[in-house]
Design a protein around this motif. Structure first.
Motif, PDB file in Angstrom:
ATOM      1  N   MET A  32       0.707  -1.175  -0.173  1.00 33.40           N
ATOM      2  CA  MET A  32      -0.052  -0.033   0.111  1.00 33.40           C
ATOM      3  C   MET A  32       0.691   1.178   0.003  1.00 33.40           C
ATOM      4  O   MET A  32       0.732   2.185  -0.668  1.00 33.40           O
ATOM      5  N   LYS A  33       1.847   1.288   0.926  1.00 33.16           N
ATOM      6  CA  LYS A  33       2.892   2.586   0.865  1.00 33.16           C
ATOM      7  C   LYS A  33       3.677   2.636  -0.602  1.00 33.16           C
ATOM      8  O   LYS A  33       3.492   3.901  -1.009  1.00 33.16           O
ATOM      9  N   LYS A  34       4.023   1.639  -1.184  1.00 32.51           N
ATOM     10  CA  LYS A  34       4.476   1.842  -2.553  1.00 32.51           C
ATOM     11  C   LYS A  34       3.426   2.438  -3.335  1.00 32.51           C
ATOM     12  O   LYS A  34       3.705   3.265  -4.207  1.00 32.51           O
ATOM     13  N   THR A  35       2.410   1.937  -3.474  1.00 31.84           N
ATOM     14  CA  THR A  35       1.413   2.319  -4.355  1.00 31.84           C
ATOM     15  C   THR A  35       0.879   3.841  -3.939  1.00 31.84           C
ATOM     16  O   THR A  35       0.878   4.403  -4.998  1.00 31.84           O
ATOM     17  N   TRP A  36       0.737   4.089  -2.707  1.00 31.59           N
ATOM     18  CA  TRP A  36       0.691   5.687  -2.643  1.00 31.59           C
ATOM     19  C   TRP A  36       1.674   6.562  -2.915  1.00 31.59           C
ATOM     20  O   TRP A  36       1.620   7.800  -3.616  1.00 31.59           O
ATOM     21  N   SER A  37       3.209   5.986  -2.811  1.00 31.85           N
ATOM     22  CA  SER A  37       4.325   6.862  -3.004  1.00 31.85           C
ATOM     23  C   SER A  37       4.409   6.873  -4.670  1.00 31.85           C
ATOM     24  O   SER A  37       4.902   7.893  -5.083  1.00 31.85           O
ATOM     25  N   GLU A  38       3.697   6.009  -5.446  1.00 31.20           N
ATOM     26  CA  GLU A  38       3.578   6.407  -6.781  1.00 31.20           C
ATOM     27  C   GLU A  38       2.430   7.202  -7.327  1.00 31.20           C
ATOM     28  O   GLU A  38       2.440   7.521  -8.501  1.00 31.20           O
ATOM     29  N   GLY A  39       1.792   7.751  -6.472  1.00 23.99           N
ATOM     30  CA  GLY A  39       0.424   8.517  -6.842  1.00 23.99           C
ATOM     31  C   GLY A  39      -0.715   7.904  -6.970  1.00 23.99           C
ATOM     32  O   GLY A  39      -1.761   8.486  -7.304  1.00 23.99           O
ATOM     33  N   ASP A  40      -0.654   6.676  -6.799  1.00 22.25           N
ATOM     34  CA  ASP A  40      -1.956   5.772  -7.059  1.00 22.25           C
ATOM     35  C   ASP A  40      -2.887   5.754  -5.725  1.00 22.25           C
ATOM     36  O   ASP A  40      -2.318   5.769  -4.606  1.00 22.25           O
ATOM     37  N   SER A  41      -3.995   5.315  -5.949  1.00 21.42           N
ATOM     38  CA  SER A  41      -4.942   5.200  -4.852  1.00 21.42           C
ATOM     39  C   SER A  41      -5.262   3.689  -4.370  1.00 21.42           C
ATOM     40  O   SER A  41      -4.826   2.778  -5.569  1.00 21.42           O
ATOM     41  N   VAL A  42      -5.565   3.249  -3.512  1.00 23.09           N
ATOM     42  CA  VAL A  42      -5.914   1.758  -2.908  1.00 23.09           C
ATOM     43  C   VAL A  42      -7.568   1.599  -2.854  1.00 23.09           C
ATOM     44  O   VAL A  42      -7.870   2.242  -1.857  1.00 23.09           O
TER      45      VAL A  42
END
Length: 90
Positions: A32-42
């Motif tokens: 989840m942290k990696k996804t948010w750091s790329e600017g995407d939502s979960v």
């Protein structure tokens, strides 16, 4: 519910040891942290959407002395619950 209580409940539901549950939760959070750091939502079906939003810079006033301050822009994590979860809670 704190972290230890959460892991105990999760391990009981999934038939895992507390250590295995902790490892699985750690993996989930790192993804989840990696996804948010790329600017995407979960988006989690039945739970809601977790996304990073950028707050704009703004001017704030100190109420004790009236001094105006510029607050810089920042990123915040925002949660929007799903309609299904809202219905279950209400």
């Amino acid at each position: 519910m704190n972290h230890k209580e959460f892991l105990t409940a999760l391990s009981g539901k999934c038939g895992l040891t507390v250590e295995e549950a902790d490892r699985q939760v750690g993996i989930l959070l790192s993804v989840m942290k990696k996804t948010w750091s790329e600017g995407d939502s979960v988006s989690i079906s039945g739970f809601g959407i977790l996304e990073v939003r950028k707050k704009k810079e703004r001017v704030s006033v100190n109420p004790s002395n009236g001094q105006r301050m510029l607050i810089p822009p920042k990123l915040t994590l925002n949660y929007k619950p799903s309609a299904l979860l809202k219905d279950k809670i209400n």
